[in-house]
Design a protein around this motif. Structure first.
Motif, PDB file in Angstrom:
ATOM      1  N   LYS A   1      -4.832  -5.422   0.587  1.00 52.91           N
ATOM      2  CA  LYS A   1      -3.530  -5.756   1.170  1.00 52.91           C
ATOM      3  C   LYS A   1      -2.615  -6.372   0.120  1.00 52.91           C
ATOM      4  O   LYS A   1      -3.016  -6.602  -1.023  1.00 52.91           O
ATOM      5  CB  LYS A   1      -3.739  -6.708   2.339  1.00 52.91           C
ATOM      6  N   ALA A   2      -1.413  -6.725   0.509  1.00 59.37           N
ATOM      7  CA  ALA A   2      -0.426  -7.276  -0.404  1.00 59.37           C
ATOM      8  C   ALA A   2      -1.012  -8.457  -1.175  1.00 59.37           C
ATOM      9  O   ALA A   2      -1.943  -9.106  -0.726  1.00 59.37           O
ATOM     10  CB  ALA A   2       0.787  -7.744   0.394  1.00 59.37           C
ATOM     11  N   ASN A   3      -0.434  -8.741  -2.322  1.00 58.65           N
ATOM     12  CA  ASN A   3      -0.873  -9.837  -3.173  1.00 58.65           C
ATOM     13  C   ASN A   3      -1.088 -11.114  -2.351  1.00 58.65           C
ATOM     14  O   ASN A   3      -0.159 -11.628  -1.740  1.00 58.65           O
ATOM     15  CB  ASN A   3       0.226 -10.069  -4.231  1.00 58.65           C
ATOM     16  N   PRO A   4      -2.313 -11.644  -2.319  1.00 53.23           N
ATOM     17  CA  PRO A   4      -2.602 -12.817  -1.486  1.00 53.23           C
ATOM     18  C   PRO A   4      -1.681 -13.993  -1.802  1.00 53.23           C
ATOM     19  O   PRO A   4      -1.318 -14.757  -0.913  1.00 53.23           O
ATOM     20  CB  PRO A   4      -4.054 -13.152  -1.848  1.00 53.23           C
ATOM     21  N   ALA A   5      -1.276 -14.125  -3.067  1.00 48.09           N
ATOM     22  CA  ALA A   5      -0.403 -15.239  -3.449  1.00 48.09           C
ATOM     23  C   ALA A   5       0.922 -15.165  -2.698  1.00 48.09           C
ATOM     24  O   ALA A   5       1.453 -16.169  -2.219  1.00 48.09           O
ATOM     25  CB  ALA A   5      -0.171 -15.221  -4.951  1.00 48.09           C
TER      26      ALA A   5
END
Lengths: 316, 251
Positions: free
Chosen positions: B215-219
């Motif tokens: 999925k999208a960058n966790p940050a």
């Protein structure tokens, strides 16, 4: 796995028939059974009857029974094919041995040699039947070290109990000692079966919903929606599984009714005089037949196929 | 002959299925049924199709799984599955008649309906559920990789792919030679770390699955999250506008 009646009848009836044939070949060849006309006619009649009933029954579940002869061709790779070849071959020495016994009054010498070959062929045929199941990597309940010995022991025991009926009706000297062989077989078979059940309960198979989908690195995998709203062939054939509590009841039935009662009947038969001993032998054989049928039903019903991982199971 | 070919040829035709793209529309299963019900293994019999208990022969099925990670994040993965045309195909070696065979030239696993006795042992041997029994015809049937389509010179060249591949509206299915490391499908598998199903079964399937992308960058997810919390707590970390809205609404 779906416990098809035709396959249960096939494995149990042919097992008993080959068991009886093997005992007659073995004991006849060593001079422990008289080459008597009626003993031969009834003994081989029942043995061949059971074998033929079993083999015919195995063709009932085929889509094209008329093509069954084709199954003899792939013995290089297929245990089912090997079983077919062994079954057909066994008729040759077993038939010759039966003819020599019944019509020539001979079961030793050359006839005895043929009898030994028949006995070995019977063992090989039952072993091939067991290997059909034991060779399937997809079913852990079958692919283990117990399937082959249990099939062989069950066949030896089925045939042995039938032979004991003949021994006690004919009041042969062997009727005094053979029950001890049967009792020993009971102990060995039950031990193997109990150890098999323990192993089945102890460890689960190596395939999981995670390995089946390859999604394990993302987390725990659970079936959200099946491919169909209705059942399909795979679910009907491979999805059948008996509830654990029912399986436990049936296992107890096998142990008590299938093994316990015939064991007692055999033991009591040793102390009884002639005709009562024969009655005990018949009762023992009848209850064991019931036990074998349930044992074989459980063999299928308790077996979980890895394809069930695609239909909601988490480990197989 | 049901022994596997002693030397598998260099060509290994198969499918690459992209689990990141598949939307679970079942179009591939429907077009599979459509093509194959008049193809090599025709018909794909349905029994009681409009009745209370409909069932029938399908070569391709789409399962939907939920995958929940350790920290409770879940995702839905649509999972099409058909024959994987294994290199070490147990369905072939268990066949007692020789009806089941693997082609040396391209590795496609097929059933000769003229020789099949319908013993179903191949379906017991297959870990993937790729084998179907046709109750009506009394024989086993399976995915043919559209062998009657991919070599069909009456069709335009771009149509010479399995029906499931040509119909996929999302482009989640790819067809090609997985035996050639330079083929488009092989490069795709290498780039996306494609994998095989149940390697522990030892069947060496040819088909490959491409995993869902992470999925999208966790940050970024982390940074976006407090906005939601702000509206509820209006602590000092919230933005000026959010604090004002919160004050107005709580008044």
């Amino acid at each position: 796995m779906h416990p098809a009646k035709s396959v249960i009848l096939f494995t149990t009836a042919s097992g008993a028939g080959y068991g009886l044939l093997a005992w007659m070949g073995l004991l006849g060849a060593f001079g422990l059974l008289p080459a008597e006309f009626w003993l031969g006619l009834l003994g081989f009649g029942i043995a061949f009857g059971l074998v033929i009933l079993g083999l015919l029954s195995s063709t009932f579940h085929l889509g094209h029974p008329e093509r069954a002869w084709r199954a003899l061709s792939q013995w290089r790779s297929s245990w089912l094919s090997r079983e077919g070849v062994a079954a057909v071959f066994t008729f040759l020495p077993a038939g010759l041995f039966a003819l020599a016994w019944i019509f020539l009054g001979s079961n030793q010498g050359l006839a005895g040699l043929i009898g030994l070959i028949a006995a070995l062929s019977c063992i090989a045929t039952v072993a091939c039947t067991a290997m059909i199941y034991a060779s399937l990597k997809t079913i852990r309940a079958w692919r283990n070290n117990w399937t082959l010995p249990i099939y062989l022991l069950m066949a030896a025991l089925s045939g042995g109990l039938l032979l004991q009926v003949f021994l006690s009706i004919w009041r042969l000297p062997l009727a005094e000692t053979f029950p001890w062989v049967v009792l020993l077989l009971f102990v060995l078979t039950l031990a193997a079966k109990v150890l098999y059940w323990r192993e089945l309960g102890r460890e689960e198979g190596g395939s999981t919903a995670e390995s089946a989908t390859g999604l394990g690195h993302l987390g725990k995998v659970r079936l959200l929606e099946a491919p169909h709203s209705e059942s399909n062939y795979l679910m009907q054939e491979m999805g059948f599984r008996i509830a654990r509590k029912h399986a436990e009841k049936l296992r107890r039935f096998v142990v008590l009714i299938g093994f316990g009662l015939p064991f007692l009947a055999t033991l009591v038969g040793l102390a009884l005089p002639g005709s009562l001993a024969a009655a005990a032998a018949v009762i023992g054989a009848a209850f064991f037949a019931l036990g074998v049928a349930v044992e074989r039903w459980l063999f299928f019903a308790e077996a979980k196929h890895v394809v069930s991982l695609y239909y909601g199971e988490s480990r197989a | 002959m049901t022994s596997l070919p002693s030397q598998s040829g260099p060509v290994k035709l198969g499918l690459v299925i992209d689990l990141d793209i598949c939307v679970g529309c079942h179009a591939c299963a429907v077009n599979c049924k459509e093509w194959n019900t008049s193809g090599h293994s025709a018909p794909l019999t349905d029994t009681d199709p409009y009745g209370a208990d409909p069932t029938g022969v399908w070569f391709n099925r789409i399962h939907t799984f939920e995958v929940v990670s350790d920290d409770g994040d879940s995702r839905t993965v649509h999972f099409p599955k058909s024959c994987l045309h294994c290199e070490d195909a147990p369905c072939v070696t268990v066949c007692p008649t020789g009806a089941s065979y693997k082609r040396e030239d391209d590795g496609i696993v097929l059933v000769n309906a003229e020789a099949c006795i319908g013993c179903k042992l191949c379906s017991w041997a297959c870990p993937y559920g790729a084998r179907e029994y046709d109750e009506d015809a009394g024989v086993m049937k399976k995915c043919t990789l559209c062998v009657d389509k991919i070599y069909n010179e009456n069709l335009p060249e771009r149509s010479r792919v399995p029906a499931c591949v040509s119909t996929c509206p999302a482009g989640a299915r790819h067809f090609g030679d997985l035996g050639d490391p330079e083929s488009e499908v092989s490069l795709l598998v290498a780039a996306r770390e494609g994998y095989e199903l149940m390697p522990e079964q030892g069947c060496a399937p040819v088909n490959r699955y491409l995993p869902p992308r992470s999925k999208a960058n966790p940050a970024e997810v982390e940074r976006a999250a407090p906005l939601v919390a702000t509206a509820e707590t209006a602590d000092g970390s919230a933005g000026l506008l959010a604090r004002w809205v919160d004050r107005m609404l709580t008044r």
